[in-house]
Design an enzyme around this catalytic site. Structure first.
Site, mmCIF file in Angstrom:
data_model
loop_
_atom_site.group_PDB
_atom_site.id
_atom_site.type_symbol
_atom_site.label_atom_id
_atom_site.label_comp_id
_atom_site.label_asym_id
_atom_site.label_seq_id
_atom_site.Cartn_x
_atom_site.Cartn_y
_atom_site.Cartn_z
ATOM 1 N N ASP A 1 -11.408 -9.579 3.135
ATOM 2 C CA ASP A 1 -12.034 -10.649 3.174
ATOM 3 C C ASP A 1 -13.370 -10.767 4.117
ATOM 4 O O ASP A 1 -13.410 -9.639 4.703
ATOM 5 C CB ASP A 1 -11.013 -11.579 3.687
ATOM 6 C CG ASP A 1 -10.392 -11.005 5.214
ATOM 7 O OD1 ASP A 1 -9.348 -10.477 5.169
ATOM 8 O OD2 ASP A 1 -10.870 -11.289 6.248
ATOM 9 N N GLU B 1 0.977 -1.342 0.082
ATOM 10 C CA GLU B 1 -0.128 0.098 0.100
ATOM 11 C C GLU B 1 0.924 1.277 -0.051
ATOM 12 O O GLU B 1 0.581 2.277 -0.431
ATOM 13 C CB GLU B 1 -0.764 0.033 1.286
ATOM 14 C CG GLU B 1 -1.900 -1.086 1.118
ATOM 15 C CD GLU B 1 -2.987 -0.939 2.458
ATOM 16 O OE1 GLU B 1 -4.174 -0.739 2.529
ATOM 17 O OE2 GLU B 1 -2.057 -1.106 3.676
HETATM 18 N N1 ADE Z 1 -7.028 -7.421 8.230
HETATM 19 C C1 ADE Z 1 -7.503 -8.129 7.091
HETATM 20 N N2 ADE Z 1 -8.415 -9.158 7.412
HETATM 21 C C2 ADE Z 1 -8.150 -9.530 8.651
HETATM 22 C C3 ADE Z 1 -8.701 -10.305 9.452
HETATM 23 N N3 ADE Z 1 -9.470 -11.159 8.906
HETATM 24 N N4 ADE Z 1 -8.406 -10.395 10.765
HETATM 25 C C4 ADE Z 1 -7.676 -9.566 11.325
HETATM 26 N N5 ADE Z 1 -7.168 -8.672 10.618
HETATM 27 C C5 ADE Z 1 -7.549 -8.621 9.213
#
Ligand code: ADE
Length: 252
Positions: free
Chosen positions: A216, A12
């Protein structure tokens, strides 16, 4: 007025480094900081590192050693709120630590000796970041539909929960959301740094804002979705959002 731009991930930060005018690298606390100008604004770019303690050290160094007067954070997060989907953006209004639990001495989620569970982001800075996120999504329209499996991304505003865990199980994500919601803190997303930076900025009375792209759903496929998303998509989101944001920043 110098603005700190914290990135969670090197992918990033790279696009911002490419845009930085008169870049100067300074090492402090075992970390690299990049001073320079973006669109005429004095900035310091830094990687937060991962987890609450590492991010707090980076934020403290930015304030103490570089004298930054406002701090903006970009990164990715797992969506846990209803309707918060991969490819959406969350502009934080507040942060809570989902793994803070000093009960029964203090109520669960309360930060001992602060008498509070949440730290708020700066409203004016967050409004600029929200405008920049909308403008950034317009610039990116149609670019990642195949990668995220959908178009028409949303910008959400609300609470983000931070903790020293990568959440990658649907049952854990469900419970984390339910427990926080029962305590009156329903989160939109989870990540691993924001609440720590929010607390440091609160301590120093430094305006703070944060934006997270959803990589996610913090479920059983999160560990697969996350690296792929970071590589292909999140880096572009962070770049256009910060580019738009810096253009609209007042100089004092
Ligand atoms: N950053 C991006 N996805 C995450 C997740 N599932 N848990 C913790 N930090 C994150």
């Amino acid at each position: 007025m110098t603005t700190a731009i914290l990135s969670a991930l090197a992918e990033e930060q790279q696009g911002l480094l490419d845009l930085l005018h008169q870049p100067r690298r300074v090492t402090r606390a075992g970390r690299e900081f990049w001073q320079g100008e973006l669109h005429g604004q004095p900035v310091v770019l830094a990687l937060s590192r991962i987890g609450k303690v590492a991010a707090a050290t980076t934020a403290t160094t930015l304030i103490e050693a570089f004298g930054v007067q406002r701090l903006v954070f970009t990164g990715v997060a797992g969506g846990v709120g209803p309707g918060v989907q991969v490819g959406d953006v969350v502009v934080a209004t507040e942060f809570v630590q989902h793994d803070m639990d000093a009960s029964p001495i203090f109520p669960r989620y309360q930060i001992p000796l602060y008498g509070r569970e949440r730290f708020a982001c700066d409203a004016a800075l967050s409004a600029l970041l929200s405008g920049a996120s909308h403008a950034g999504l317009v610039r990116l329209e149609g670019q990642f539909d195949a990668k995220t499996g959908r178009g028409g991304r949303a910008v959400h505003h609300g609470l983000i929960a931070s903790g020293d865990r990568f959440v990658s199980a649907a049952e854990e994500a469900r419970r984390l959301h339910a427990d926080l919601s029962d305590a009156g803190h329903p989160p939109l997303a989870v990540e691993m740094e924001g609440a720590a930076v929010a607390q440091v900025c609160h301590d120093y009375a430094i305006p703070f804002a944060a934006v997270r792209t959803i990589s996610d759903r913090a479920d059983d496929t999160a560990h697969v979705d996350f690296p792929q998303f970071v590589r292909d998509v999140a880096s572009r989101y962070a770049l256009v959002i910060i580019d738009e944001f810096v253009r609209t920043l007042p100089s004092r």
